[in-house]
Design an enzyme around this catalytic site. Sequence first.
Site: not given
Length: 215
Positions: A147, A149, A154
Amino acid sequence: MWTVKVVSLGVLALSLSLELLYRLLCRLKPSKTLNEVLFFPSEVACVEHIFSPTSAQSCFCLLPHGVETSFCRLLRHILSASSSLDLCVFAFSNLDLGRAVLALHSRGITVRILTDKDYSAISGSQIGLLRKAGICVRCDVGSVYMHHKFAVVDNRLLITGSLNWTLTAVQSNMENILITEEPDLVLPFIEEFQRLWMHNDPARYHRSGDQTPAE
């Protein structure tokens, strides 16, 4: 007379000392670290200028043009990648975000994606298209939802929050995103991504005979 000279020299020396101290502190002071918060739902607007500033001038879609929205800011940060993008996301169905990731891949940027195995196969998911383009995608093999996100650009810029990479999340939900270059915040996410990436390496499961994650 001598007292006046001594005092004058003392004031001059103090002034020079303060100036030198100021210059030293300016050198030691770190450059400003990026910290930004974005809130959603985002205003619906044309994003063509984000992908191609020249062709945007000839865009005749009915959406508002030249509007700097939260979604535009998010796209700009993603497209700022110059070497790598590590993405760990539960649901990924937004076409413009998929377009941004494909654009990075076409520029030779190293892209790695970790996603939930169940939601990678739902209707409208961008995961299949990204795989076909040659982007390396691994699905979590755990029994619980993957779950997360977050994205790391870089190895220096963290993008994290409640936002799934879906049209509904961007345009309809109350969501938030934090974007930061603070090393103390970025490093744990780099380490977590690498841990999950290695844990879900298909080669581990081929060797052990366990369930094989998709890649």
